[in-house]
Every structure is written in structure tokens, then in C-alpha cells.
Design an enzyme around this catalytic site. Structure first.
Site, short mmCIF file in Angstrom:
data_model
loop_
_atom_site.label_atom_id
_atom_site.label_comp_id
_atom_site.label_asym_id
_atom_site.label_seq_id
_atom_site.Cartn_x
_atom_site.Cartn_y
_atom_site.Cartn_z
N ASN A 1 -4.35 -10.94 -1.79
CA ASN A 1 -4.36 -10.05 -2.81
C ASN A 1 -3.09 -9.91 -3.47
O ASN A 1 -2.24 -8.89 -2.76
CB ASN A 1 -4.93 -8.83 -2.35
CG ASN A 1 -5.24 -7.68 -3.52
OD1 ASN A 1 -4.94 -8.07 -5.00
ND2 ASN A 1 -5.32 -6.50 -3.46
N LYS B 1 -1.95 -8.39 -6.19
CA LYS B 1 -1.91 -7.18 -7.00
C LYS B 1 -1.25 -7.26 -8.10
O LYS B 1 -1.25 -8.52 -8.70
CB LYS B 1 -1.27 -5.92 -6.01
CG LYS B 1 -2.08 -5.89 -4.64
CD LYS B 1 -1.56 -4.61 -4.01
CE LYS B 1 -2.22 -4.51 -2.73
NZ LYS B 1 -2.30 -3.32 -1.89
N HIS C 1 -11.20 -1.98 -4.48
CA HIS C 1 -10.17 -1.69 -3.58
C HIS C 1 -9.72 -0.23 -3.86
O HIS C 1 -10.00 0.43 -4.78
CB HIS C 1 -8.99 -2.71 -4.10
CG HIS C 1 -7.89 -2.62 -3.37
ND1 HIS C 1 -7.00 -1.70 -3.32
CD2 HIS C 1 -7.50 -3.39 -2.41
CE1 HIS C 1 -5.84 -1.96 -2.62
NE2 HIS C 1 -6.17 -3.07 -1.66
N GLU D 1 -7.08 1.21 -4.42
CA GLU D 1 -6.18 1.32 -5.59
C GLU D 1 -6.99 1.32 -6.80
O GLU D 1 -6.41 2.18 -7.90
CB GLU D 1 -5.18 0.21 -5.63
CG GLU D 1 -4.40 0.54 -4.30
CD GLU D 1 -3.19 -0.87 -4.17
OE1 GLU D 1 -2.93 -0.92 -3.14
OE2 GLU D 1 -3.66 -1.77 -4.82
N GLY E 1 -0.17 -0.67 2.94
CA GLY E 1 1.03 -0.86 2.44
C GLY E 1 1.88 0.18 2.87
O GLY E 1 3.08 0.41 2.62
#
Length: 245
Positions: free
Chosen positions: A8, A10, A92, A94, A168
Site C-alpha cells: 500500500n 498510500k 483502512h 486511515e 506506521g
């Protein structure tokens, strides 16, 4: 079961980043591992072209629930399929946090993904607070129950367990914690999908890197990984892929 390693990207990557796609093409010939890269929307068509004539699949990081219409800034599942995407990441954390997406929205997007012939990678995971309260499996179970559409099968659904507190941050749950949640997800999938639930891939995500990938892939019911920052450079991503082969 064949491992699936999904990257991913992002909101990262420019046209020059396609060199990373080219570098990954030679790593996809293993009979035991599938590889997916999900770049930003702006790079998907170029990535599809770069990955042509290889076993590397290209996916997207989101889609809209509707097929078309007045939805400024959005991209439909049909549009993604039209340019060659084969997977789409949905739910996700996020997206859940930054865009206020709840299970109902994710369910609608998963329905759209299946309508367009895409494989939906549905993400589930608990926060640190929910984990500390002992509610991790309850939270993940609710997300799974409310986000997976009717008609889901092992051919069009992948589940990614990503504890929110590990994404992260460099923090990784213990092996026992990962196995516990993955086992619970497997049981829920079998109850929902019958025998086919045993064949749905369950990925782990959350600070996966070369140094811990082999140990994570050796855990029961871990069928691969959803990798964030470590997927941006082919050399680092290749190390994670090698751990799965």
C-alpha cells in the site's frame, strides 16, 4: 495456501516511482506467493502497463460505492477495473479515521468492488484503547460482520488485520496476539462462508518489515501481509516477499 503480499503506497509516488514496479516484476515468478502493489490513483494505469506480462497484480487504495455520477473527486470500482486494477483496499484505518468511514460505507464499497470484478481487501483492526480494554476480538468481529457483503467468497475477498496502534509506529503485537486475532477471524469466516471461509486469505499489517516478516509469516492463519512504507522501495519490499517464499 499461497501467500499474498500487498503493498500500500498510500499518498506516495510520482511518475518516476514506476521504476519500483519494474524492479518487482522479476520477483513474481514464485509458485507460492502472489504480489500486489496498490499505488495512488494517478499511477495505476502506468503501473498496469509496467506490470504487463508478469505475475505482478496492481490494485487501488479505495473506491466509491456508486458506479458513476456527481461525486467530485471520487473514483468508481468500474473505472479501476477498466484500467486494469484487480484489487482494491477498503476500510483502512486511515480512511476510517480521516474520512469518517464506518462499516456501512465499507460494506457498500465492497459490494461495488465485487460488482466490478475486483478483489476487495477489507481491513479490520482495533485501537490501542480497545486493545487495552480487552475488546480487540469484539471490535474486529463487529467490523468483519458489518463490512463483508453477501456473496463474498475466497475468490473475491481478502481480510487484512491491521491493529491501528501498530500502523506506521514500529510497534508490533506479540506473536500470540497476532495468532489469537487471526484465529478468531478464521473462525468467523468459516461460520459466515462455510468451508470456503478456510480459503479466504487473512493478511497481517502493521509495521511489517524485513526483520520481522519471516516470523510473522510463520504464524498460524497468517496468509501474507499488507505492507505500508516498506513497500515503497522494491529492494525493501523484495526482502519481505522473500520471507514469504
Amino acid at each position: 495456501m499461497r501467500k499474498l503480499i500487498a503493498g500500500n503506497w498510500k499518498m506516495n509516488g510520482l511518475v518516476s516511482s514506476q521504476a519500483e514496479i519494474e524492479a518487482l516484476k522479476g520477483l513474481t515468478g514464485s509458485a507460492t506467493c502472489d504480489i500486489v502493489v496498490c499505488p495512488p490513483f494517478t499511477l495505476i494505469d502506468r503501473a498496469v502497463e509496467r506490470a504487463r506480462d508478469s505475475n505482478l497484480a496492481i490494485g487501488a487504495q479505495d473506491c466509491h460505492a456508486r458506479q458513476s455520477g456527481a461525486h467530485t473527486g471520487d473514483v468508481s470500482a468500474e473505472m479501476l477495473a477498466n484500467i486494469g486494477a484487480r484489487y482494491v483496499i477498503l476500510g483502512h484505518s486511515e480512511r476510517r479515521v480521516s474520512h469518517g468511514e464506518d462499516d456501512g460505507i465499507i460494506l457498500a464499497k465492497a459490494v461495488a468492488a465485487h460488482r466490478a470484478g475486483l478483489v476487495a481487501i477489507v481491513c479490520v483492526g482495533e485501537t490501542r484503547h480497545e486493545r487495552d480494554e480487552g475488546r480487540a476480538i469484539e471490535v474486529v468481529g463487529g467490523q468483519l460482520r458489518e463490512s463483508v457483503p453477501e456473496g463474498a467468497t475466497s475468490a473475491n475477498l481478502v481480510i487484512a488485520y491491521e491493529p491501528v496502534w501498530a500502523i506506521g509506529t514500529g510497534l508490533v503485537p506479540t506473536n500470540e496476539q497476532i495468532e489469537e486475532v487471526h484465529a478468531a477471524i478464521r473462525q468467523m469466516l468459516k461460520e459466515r462462508l462455510g468451508n470456503d471461509g478456510q480459503s479466504v486469505k487473512i493478511l497481517y499489517g502493521g509495521s511489517v518489515k524485513v526483520s520481522n516478516a519471516e516470523a510473522i509469516f510463520g504464524l498460524r492463519n497468517v496468509d501474507g501481509a499488507l505492507v505500508g512504507g516498506a513497500s515503497l522501495k522494491a529492494s525493501e519490499f523484495a526482502g519481505i516477499i522473500s520471507a514469504a517464499i
